[in-house]
Design a protein around this motif. Sequence first.
Motif, PDB file in Angstrom:
ATOM      1  N   GLU A 183      59.481  32.578  33.713  1.00  0.00           N
ATOM      2  CA  GLU A 183      58.727  32.002  32.591  1.00  0.00           C
ATOM      3  C   GLU A 183      59.569  32.258  31.338  1.00  0.00           C
ATOM      4  O   GLU A 183      60.048  33.379  31.131  1.00  0.00           O
ATOM      5  N   CYS A 185      59.896  31.552  26.969  1.00  0.00           N
ATOM      6  CA  CYS A 185      59.102  31.205  25.787  1.00  0.00           C
ATOM      7  C   CYS A 185      59.948  31.295  24.511  1.00  0.00           C
ATOM      8  O   CYS A 185      60.900  32.081  24.441  1.00  0.00           O
ATOM      9  N   VAL A 237      54.455  37.805  29.683  1.00  0.00           N
ATOM     10  CA  VAL A 237      55.406  36.879  30.315  1.00  0.00           C
ATOM     11  C   VAL A 237      55.780  37.371  31.719  1.00  0.00           C
ATOM     12  O   VAL A 237      56.009  36.572  32.633  1.00  0.00           O
ATOM     13  N   LYS A 240      52.983  36.266  33.956  1.00  0.00           N
ATOM     14  CA  LYS A 240      53.081  34.835  34.288  1.00  0.00           C
ATOM     15  C   LYS A 240      54.158  34.604  35.348  1.00  0.00           C
ATOM     16  O   LYS A 240      53.962  33.820  36.283  1.00  0.00           O
ATOM     17  N   ALA A 241      55.294  35.278  35.202  1.00  0.00           N
ATOM     18  CA  ALA A 241      56.378  35.109  36.192  1.00  0.00           C
ATOM     19  C   ALA A 241      55.940  35.648  37.556  1.00  0.00           C
ATOM     20  O   ALA A 241      56.262  35.051  38.596  1.00  0.00           O
ATOM     21  N   ARG A 244      53.765  33.054  39.140  1.00  0.00           N
ATOM     22  CA  ARG A 244      54.562  31.962  39.723  1.00  0.00           C
ATOM     23  C   ARG A 244      55.246  32.414  41.013  1.00  0.00           C
ATOM     24  O   ARG A 244      55.474  31.617  41.926  1.00  0.00           O
ATOM     25  N   GLY A 325      61.376  36.013  27.809  1.00  0.00           N
ATOM     26  CA  GLY A 325      61.236  35.417  29.132  1.00  0.00           C
ATOM     27  C   GLY A 325      61.302  36.484  30.198  1.00  0.00           C
ATOM     28  O   GLY A 325      61.673  37.637  29.938  1.00  0.00           O
TER      29      GLY A 325
END
Length: 332
Positions: A183, A185, A237, A240-241, A244, A325
Amino acid sequence: MKELGVGIAITGSGSATPAVCLDNDRLSEMVETSDEWIASRTGIRNRRLAAPDCSLTELADRAAREAIAMSGIAAADLDLIILATSTADDLFGSASTIQASLGARKAVAFDLTAACSGFLFGMVTAAQFIRTGAYKNVLLIGADILSRWVDWTDRRTCVLFGDGAGAVVMQACDRADRLLGFELCSDGTQNKCLQLPYQPQSTELLEGVAIAQGTYHPITMNGQEVYRFAVKRVPEVIEKALFRAAIGVDDLDWLLLHQANQRILDAVAHRLKIPDRKVISNLADYGNTSAASIPIALDEAVRDGTIKPGDTIAASGFGAGLTWGAAIFQWG
Ligand code: UT7
């Protein structure tokens, strides 16, 4: 001919730091600070500084050669070289110079600038080329010589940074994909928190024709703002990673953050409930080496056997831009 899968493997690492070491006590001779303040507020005790005749290309080349050797390929096999840096020897880019010095004849080479997130952004960029099948062998280097852009009279920033380079080789593989999730950003509205800005000076060439020529102003940083940003955004972040990657925090073997401040490493680990023993830290020795910090720490941990093949790592970069990220990957 056997079709290559679209999996990615990270097969080699390398690093290089300058020989000259400046410890906190010597730094205290230059600005009003102390080993006690720097160590307790940041965890930093030493930083390496590039000598005047040392180029970024030279450091990057040394790190790259180690990574290439560990991966078992030849420089001539490289398809792509990405140099993540904010301090290129040449504003037009230094990746091509490294391509030439390595003898990586068929590789296309370019610079990527995303400050302290540069290595992370470079890893994801490299992965896209591999996943599409465009390239098989990619050299990714994170290298910075921030000592050239620090105000050495400003104790708020000069105690933090050091110089260095780290590199990895990323390869297409037909085994399982080792880059599990990522992820990235950006938030340009907070750009002023951390800058190395161009300082234009207006020059009139002819009547009515003015241009700006100048140089870059040394690094300015709102430390408290950047600190707050990091401890809030980095855990988010990474989560989020992880989402995923479809794995949980407990599946991680290592937390490998941009080495900015030990207090940030501790706070992020605490928020994610990751135990201290899983946190990779070498900033006591090198300070904040910007785009180089993640690959230097990775390389040291791989070479001393801390990180083993198959280990799952959450890496996160954050810094100027603002950019941040995370990538979840397995080593080897
Ligand atoms: O790679 C990009 C990402 N960058 C970062 O992640 C940096 C994030 N920020 C930080 O790591 C921290 O904010 C710093 C390490 C930069 C600063 O630590 P802090 O705990 O936030 O200190 P502060 O800025 O609140 O300053 C506290 C005091 C101030 O004095 P007063 O106003 O309380 O009297 C500063 O003037 O410490 C003073 N100070 C220093 N004292 C001795 C600031 N720098 C120094 C110093 N030595 N080097």
